[in-house]
Motif scaffolding. Sequence first.
Motif, PDB file in Angstrom:
ATOM      1  N   LEU A  16      75.754  44.166 -10.633  1.00  0.00           N
ATOM      2  CA  LEU A  16      74.685  43.275 -10.191  1.00  0.00           C
ATOM      3  C   LEU A  16      74.515  42.076 -11.110  1.00  0.00           C
ATOM      4  O   LEU A  16      73.979  41.041 -10.702  1.00  0.00           O
ATOM      5  CB  LEU A  16      73.365  44.046 -10.082  1.00  0.00           C
ATOM      6  CG  LEU A  16      73.287  45.055  -8.936  1.00  0.00           C
ATOM      7  CD1 LEU A  16      71.924  45.728  -8.920  1.00  0.00           C
ATOM      8  CD2 LEU A  16      73.559  44.377  -7.597  1.00  0.00           C
ATOM      9  N   GLU A  19      76.596  39.758  -9.290  1.00  0.00           N
ATOM     10  CA  GLU A  19      76.410  39.659  -7.847  1.00  0.00           C
ATOM     11  C   GLU A  19      74.994  39.199  -7.525  1.00  0.00           C
ATOM     12  O   GLU A  19      74.177  39.956  -7.033  1.00  0.00           O
ATOM     13  CB  GLU A  19      76.688  41.010  -7.176  1.00  0.00           C
ATOM     14  CG  GLU A  19      78.102  41.523  -7.321  1.00  0.00           C
ATOM     15  CD  GLU A  19      79.113  40.721  -6.504  1.00  0.00           C
ATOM     16  OE1 GLU A  19      78.705  39.815  -5.749  1.00  0.00           O
ATOM     17  OE2 GLU A  19      80.313  40.990  -6.631  1.00  0.00           O
ATOM     18  N   GLY A  20      74.687  37.964  -7.816  1.00  0.00           N
ATOM     19  CA  GLY A  20      73.343  37.465  -7.565  1.00  0.00           C
ATOM     20  C   GLY A  20      73.310  36.420  -6.469  1.00  0.00           C
ATOM     21  O   GLY A  20      74.187  35.563  -6.377  1.00  0.00           O
ATOM     22  N   GLN A  33      75.091  38.959   0.031  1.00  0.00           N
ATOM     23  CA  GLN A  33      73.882  39.049  -0.779  1.00  0.00           C
ATOM     24  C   GLN A  33      74.051  40.186  -1.773  1.00  0.00           C
ATOM     25  O   GLN A  33      74.282  41.328  -1.391  1.00  0.00           O
ATOM     26  CB  GLN A  33      72.669  39.305   0.119  1.00  0.00           C
ATOM     27  CG  GLN A  33      71.339  39.339  -0.612  1.00  0.00           C
ATOM     28  CD  GLN A  33      70.790  37.948  -0.928  1.00  0.00           C
ATOM     29  OE1 GLN A  33      71.536  36.978  -0.915  1.00  0.00           O
ATOM     30  NE2 GLN A  33      69.513  37.869  -1.220  1.00  0.00           N
ATOM     31  N   TYR A  34      73.977  39.877  -3.064  1.00  0.00           N
ATOM     32  CA  TYR A  34      74.168  40.868  -4.128  1.00  0.00           C
ATOM     33  C   TYR A  34      75.492  41.626  -3.961  1.00  0.00           C
ATOM     34  O   TYR A  34      75.573  42.818  -4.200  1.00  0.00           O
ATOM     35  CB  TYR A  34      72.997  41.842  -4.159  1.00  0.00           C
ATOM     36  CG  TYR A  34      71.670  41.173  -4.371  1.00  0.00           C
ATOM     37  CD1 TYR A  34      71.381  40.523  -5.570  1.00  0.00           C
ATOM     38  CD2 TYR A  34      70.704  41.169  -3.368  1.00  0.00           C
ATOM     39  CE1 TYR A  34      70.169  39.884  -5.761  1.00  0.00           C
ATOM     40  CE2 TYR A  34      69.491  40.531  -3.550  1.00  0.00           C
ATOM     41  CZ  TYR A  34      69.227  39.885  -4.748  1.00  0.00           C
ATOM     42  OH  TYR A  34      68.025  39.251  -4.929  1.00  0.00           O
ATOM     43  N   PRO A  60      65.743  45.727  -2.707  1.00  0.00           N
ATOM     44  CA  PRO A  60      66.389  46.317  -3.892  1.00  0.00           C
ATOM     45  C   PRO A  60      66.775  47.777  -3.670  1.00  0.00           C
ATOM     46  O   PRO A  60      67.827  48.226  -4.137  1.00  0.00           O
ATOM     47  CB  PRO A  60      65.324  46.173  -4.978  1.00  0.00           C
ATOM     48  CG  PRO A  60      64.520  44.991  -4.556  1.00  0.00           C
ATOM     49  CD  PRO A  60      64.464  45.076  -3.063  1.00  0.00           C
ATOM     50  N   VAL A  63      69.877  47.857  -1.577  1.00  0.00           N
ATOM     51  CA  VAL A  63      71.029  47.443  -2.382  1.00  0.00           C
ATOM     52  C   VAL A  63      71.599  48.642  -3.126  1.00  0.00           C
ATOM     53  O   VAL A  63      72.809  48.914  -3.100  1.00  0.00           O
ATOM     54  CB  VAL A  63      70.627  46.338  -3.389  1.00  0.00           C
ATOM     55  CG1 VAL A  63      71.756  46.113  -4.399  1.00  0.00           C
ATOM     56  CG2 VAL A  63      70.314  45.047  -2.670  1.00  0.00           C
TER      57      VAL A  63
END
Length: 231
Positions: A16, A19-20, A33-34, A60, A63
């Motif tokens: 992560l 991966e932002g 996304q992420y 979150p 994710v």
Amino acid sequence: MTEVLDSFQSALKFTLKWEGGVGHPQDLGGVVQYGITQATFDTYRRRQGLPLKSVVEITPEEVEQVYLELYWKPSKADLMVLPLAMVHFDTAVNFSVRGSVEFLQEAIGGLVIDGRFGPKTQAALEDNNNFETAQRYCQARINYRYQRVQINPSQEIFLEGWLKRDRDLLRSISQGQEESQTQTPSVNEAISGDRNQVEIVDKLEQAINLLQEVLDQLKQSKVNPSTPEKR
């Protein structure tokens, strides 16, 4: 089980870090996304019996679950020691689960590189589940980055970012290895420590026995006092 989840959290934390936000428009993965593509998110939502929605709206909690259920577990990262698990998981995210297995097979060596985690790959992993394999794995990723740009020059815009990530991954597992070696005593140190403990216990027992003998003698002298000499 707790140890496995701790490894997952450590690996996820690294991934992560890189991966932002939403993916680049030229990224072949499309909307991301992420690190999670729309197609991957759709798969997760369908398996959960949930209506589809844009990956840009992912929570979150989702994710974490997507990474656990669609990357960590299928890639078999839970069978690996942390340095290798971290590299393998991050590769599964970057290159798909099948791609990560291909990299693993290459790093281990002596295997058919087919992207299938079968009995032979698992057996080979058991003998190569270590930091050295993780190092070779990272180098294989770096080599592939250059090959990919040669094949498709339009992807050169991503090369420096890819290499930074790969080098950061190698640096992270190297630091973790150094910390582990510092914190974990060697076999000789452990044996030496055990011997020292045994010697201390033996000396304490000898001192206790000596004190007990003195106490016994004192008690005996009180019960049977010596008779004074006659003058």
